[in-house]
Design an enzyme around this catalytic site. Structure first.
Site, PDB file in Angstrom:
ATOM      1  CG  HIS A  59      -0.423   0.183   2.646  1.00 45.26           C
ATOM      2  ND1 HIS A  59      -0.054  -0.666   3.415  1.00 45.26           N
ATOM      3  CD2 HIS A  59      -0.149   1.525   3.137  1.00 45.26           C
ATOM      4  CE1 HIS A  59       0.136  -0.264   4.496  1.00 45.26           C
ATOM      5  NE2 HIS A  59       0.608   1.284   4.367  1.00 45.26           N
TER       6      HIS A  59
ATOM      7  CG  ASP B 240       0.145  -3.920   3.002  1.00 41.95           C
ATOM      8  OD1 ASP B 240       0.150  -3.360   1.841  1.00 41.95           O
ATOM      9  OD2 ASP B 240      -0.154  -3.266   4.143  1.00 41.95           O
TER      10      ASP B 240
ATOM     11  CG  ASN C  46       6.112   4.353  11.975  1.00 42.34           C
ATOM     12  OD1 ASN C  46       5.850   5.136  12.651  1.00 42.34           O
ATOM     13  ND2 ASN C  46       7.444   3.905  12.118  1.00 42.34           N
ATOM     14  CB  SER C  47       3.451   2.176   5.879  1.00 42.78           C
ATOM     15  OG  SER C  47       2.108   2.050   6.420  1.00 42.78           O
TER      16      SER C  47
ATOM     17  N   GLY D 177     -12.943 -20.361  -0.889  1.00 44.99           N
ATOM     18  CA  GLY D 177     -13.990 -19.474  -1.886  1.00 44.99           C
ATOM     19  C   GLY D 177     -15.182 -19.646  -0.897  1.00 44.99           C
TER      20      GLY D 177
ATOM     21  CB  ILE E 128     -15.971 -16.921   8.076  1.00 42.02           C
ATOM     22  CG1 ILE E 128     -15.142 -17.476   7.405  1.00 42.02           C
ATOM     23  CG2 ILE E 128     -16.400 -17.485   9.651  1.00 42.02           C
ATOM     24  CD1 ILE E 128     -15.491 -19.234   7.180  1.00 42.02           C
TER      25      ILE E 128
END
Length: 431
Positions: free
Chosen positions: A162, A193, A272-273, A331, A334
């Site tokens: 991201h 990510d 900080n990502s 697939g 929940i």
């Protein structure tokens, strides 16, 4: 407490929503055009095949696949089993589309970690910072800034998906000399990510030592956790805390689930990502990715999350080669509310089954309660997700499910996960 948010200094959430809407509209229009083309010839007596040069939605040759961002909207806040904890089953798709086979991943090595011994008058955090910070970089794109860190002498930099998003090139800067270096985005994996940026090895400042990875299975609650990054653009800031919890789950940029996430109270903020979370030996135990906020401020409230180092170790080698990481997909969606199976006391309750997915093909139904997979007990949705994530597309698994008081076995062949979570209104969300 609001849901975790990505610690990226750009307007990630707004950009995510806009991109998700754009993709949905484009896909709807594309399907309409394909349907019309299949029913009647065009003015020149031929149909336009999807992906052909005449198709306006075709991806240009050599261009990376379009990658949407799924926003945290109630209607699409769905995590479909098949997430981000990786084991030996992780696969790489080759660049040659004519190849139908996939290649097993060879993970990066982990190293043992001994607590750093500070010099006289130096704190432990100070010693770790002195050793690790030269390898931590700032990453800038046209939309914001984040963090990354060098992992080898060939110029491989790890950061978040991201952070780089759809950028092909980014600006990288080591704090040691202040020069701006051009970096090429080699690969991204929205499901974990994670992203890899390459810089020319000759541009690495002298004396910078790449960071090494610890085995995140050895991390314990209460262990020292040190974060280094660029919060709010403040170059190579260090913060210290502890590992607050283990085994957390997070929503990835494409809407799927990242498993085995490390929670820490080390201060993590926007910017900080993509930076490293280090243990007391200065080894990387995770990549800082998201924070939880109180809804009043977007800054740190003592709850930060990092993608575990073992996930990074497994994903990065493929991204470094510019390959696509394949993830196993069951697939199903929940139901954690209990509405689909109110009497279930344990197991993963199926809220809905994705149309055309492997679970539907195997006969799994909404309201089924998965009690075990390949003989291993499933206590909750996380247990099922973690197991699926340890397998590879094409693997065959056996589910024991409870349906209307009866138990039955279902054989399922896992498939490759779609680019992002299919949205489905009215479905219960999962953690």
């Amino acid at each position: 407490m609001t849901p975790p948010k990505h610690v990226w200094s750009g307007d990630w959430e707004a950009e995510s929503e806009a991109e998700a809407r754009r993709r949905a509209e484009a896909e709807a229009e594309r399907q309409t055009r394909e349907s019309q083309a299949a029913e009647a010839p065009t003015a020149v007596g031929r149909t336009i095949a999807p992906g052909s040069p005449a198709d306006p939605y075709a991806r240009p040759e050599g261009a990376p696949p379009r990658r949407g961002r799924v926003a945290a909207l109630a209607i699409v806040a769905i995590l479909i089993i098949g997430g981000g904890a990786f084991a030996a089953g992780l696969l790489l798709d080759g660049d040659d589309d004519s190849k139908s086979s996939t290649t097993p991943v060879a993970a990066l090595p982990s190293v043992g970690s001994k607590p750093v011994t500070p010099s006289r008058g130096q704190t432990r955090a100070g010693a770790i910072y002195a050793a690790a910070s030269p390898a931590v970089v700032s990453i800038r794109t046209s939309t914001g800034t984040g963090t990354g860190f060098l992992i080898d002498k060939q110029g491989t930099v790890v950061t978040n998906d991201h952070v780089v998003e759809t950028s092909k090139d980014v600006q990288v800067k080591f704090g040691t000399d202040g020069r701006t270096i051009q970096g090429e985005v080699k690969g991204v994996d929205p499901s974990s990510d994670l992203a890899v940026v390459h810089i020319d090895a000759s541009t690495i400042p002298g004396g910078v030592k790449p960071l090494e990875f610890a085995d995140s299975r050895g991390v314990s609650v209460g262990d020292v956790a040190i974060a280094i990054g660029n919060p709010f653009g403040l170059d190579r800031t260090v913060t210290e805390g502890i590992v607050s919890s283990l085994g957390r789950t997070l929503k990835a940029p494409n809407g799927f689930q990242i498993d085995d996430v490390i929670q820490t109270d080390a201060a993590i903020n926007p910017g900080n990502s993509g930076g490293p979370l280090l243990d007391d030996g200065g080894k990387v135990i995770g990549v800082n990715s998201q924070i939880a906020t109180n809804g009043v401020t977007s800054g740190n409230v003592g709850i930060g999350f990092a993608v575990p180092s073992n996930t990074v170790r497994q994903v990065v080698p493929g991204l470094k080669q510019g390959k696509t990481v394949s993830h196993a997909w069951l697939g199903v969606q929940i139901d954690t509310s209990g509405a689909s199976a109110p009497n279930a006391t344990s197991g993963a309750v199926i809220g809905s089954v994705e149309t055309g997915g492997p679970a539907e093909s195997a006969g799994l139904q909404a309201g089924d309660v998965v009690k075990s997979v390949d003989g291993q007990e499933v206590r909750d949705s996380t247990g099922l997700s973690t197991y699926i994530n340890s397998r590879a597309p094409g693997d065959k698994i056996k589910l024991k499910v409870e349906r209307s008081g009866q138990t039955q076995d279902l054989d399922v062949t896992l498939e490759n996960r779609p680019e992002q979570v299919p949205s489905q209104a009215g479905t219960q969300t999962t953690p």
